[in-house]
Design a protein around this motif. Structure first.
Motif, PDB file in Angstrom:
ATOM      1  N   GLN A 222      -3.267   7.981  -5.143  1.00  3.82           N
ATOM      2  CA  GLN A 222      -3.639   9.378  -4.967  1.00  3.82           C
ATOM      3  C   GLN A 222      -3.826  10.114  -6.289  1.00  3.82           C
ATOM      4  OE1 GLN A 222      -0.463  10.685  -2.416  1.00  3.82           O
ATOM      5  NE2 GLN A 222      -1.452   9.879  -0.597  1.00  3.82           N
TER       6      GLN A 222
ATOM      7  N   ARG B 193       1.161   4.109  -3.008  1.00  7.59           N
ATOM      8  CA  ARG B 193       0.490   5.327  -2.522  1.00  7.59           C
ATOM      9  C   ARG B 193       0.370   6.398  -3.599  1.00  7.59           C
ATOM     10  NH1 ARG B 193       2.743   5.935   2.478  1.00  7.59           N
ATOM     11  NH2 ARG B 193       1.132   4.555   3.218  1.00  7.59           N
TER      12      ARG B 193
ATOM     13  N   GLN C 101       0.834  -1.202   0.000  1.00  5.00           N
ATOM     14  CA  GLN C 101       0.000   0.000   0.000  1.00  5.00           C
ATOM     15  C   GLN C 101       0.871   1.255   0.000  1.00  5.00           C
ATOM     16  OE1 GLN C 101      -2.346  -0.846   3.465  1.00  5.00           O
ATOM     17  NE2 GLN C 101      -3.911  -1.949   2.308  1.00  5.00           N
ATOM     18  N   ALA C 102       1.944   1.238   0.767  1.00  2.00           N
ATOM     19  CA  ALA C 102       2.857   2.393   0.789  1.00  2.00           C
ATOM     20  C   ALA C 102       3.566   2.537  -0.556  1.00  2.00           C
ATOM     21  CB  ALA C 102       3.878   2.235   1.916  1.00  2.00           C
TER      22      ALA C 102
END
Length: 191
Positions: free
Chosen positions: A45, A41, A37-38
């Motif tokens: 976004q 990211r 997920q990081a």
């Protein structure tokens, strides 16, 4: 008698030990999802379209090597963990990176018709965009590799955005508390 005592200990003591470990102890799958997920990211976004995220992990090239640039051992763990493909958890998906079966993505890029000249790479991309309106391309990621202390992680990422538009790179991430933050990006290939 000894077996009975061990069984009673396991029955009563193990639940207490796992409660004591509490939320700080996370499974590998939860940790993998947090790292991925990081790593995704910036994709999550984005406001303009989305990428198709392959549901199957991609392995780094066998010839890739970080040499002395990686003293953490995370890269060696990355290679070890990605010896076979794995399925990504649904939790890594987001608005800007939507999880899809790898077969549903790769069906547009079947090498035989492209090599035989029956379909051009541009036509393959056009068909992908028609089938997935708003998709800007597709992305594959590896399982993370971890340092021995599990505070450094590395992920291989491959982005494909068109006939001659793609890139592959390694992301090194560092754990800060319960969060993973990208430290550095090492580009490997560009087309």
């Amino acid at each position: 008698m000894v077996k009975r005592i061990v069984a009673v200990f396991i029955l009563f003591a193990l639940p207490c030990l796992s409660v004591r470990a509490g939320p700080a102890s996370r499974t590998f799958q939860e940790e993998d999802a947090s790292v991925l997920q990081a790593a995704l990211r910036s994709q999550c976004q984005t406001e303009d379209g989305y990428v198709l995220l392959s549901s199957t992990t991609v392995a780094p090239e066998k010839t890739d090597d970080m040499g002395e640039a990686d003293e953490s051992g995370a890269f060696a763990d990355l290679k070890r963990r990605n010896g076979a493909a794995a399925s990504l958890p649904e939790s890594v998906s987001c608005k800007g990176a939507r999880l899809h079966r790898e077969q549903d993505i790769l069906r547009f890029f079947d090498r035989a018709p492209i090599a035989a000249g029956k379909v051009s790479l541009n036509e393959a991309w056009k068909k992908l965009h028609e089938s997935f309106p708003g998709a800007t391309g597709w992305t594959s990621v590896s399982l993370p590799g971890y340092s021995a202390e599990r505070d450094i992680a590395v992920v291989y990422v491959a982005h494909h955005r068109g006939s001659l538009c793609g890139q592959g790179y390694y992301l090194y991430l560092h754990r800060l508390g319960d969060q993973w933050k990208v430290l550095v990006r090492f580009p490997i290939w560009t087309s």
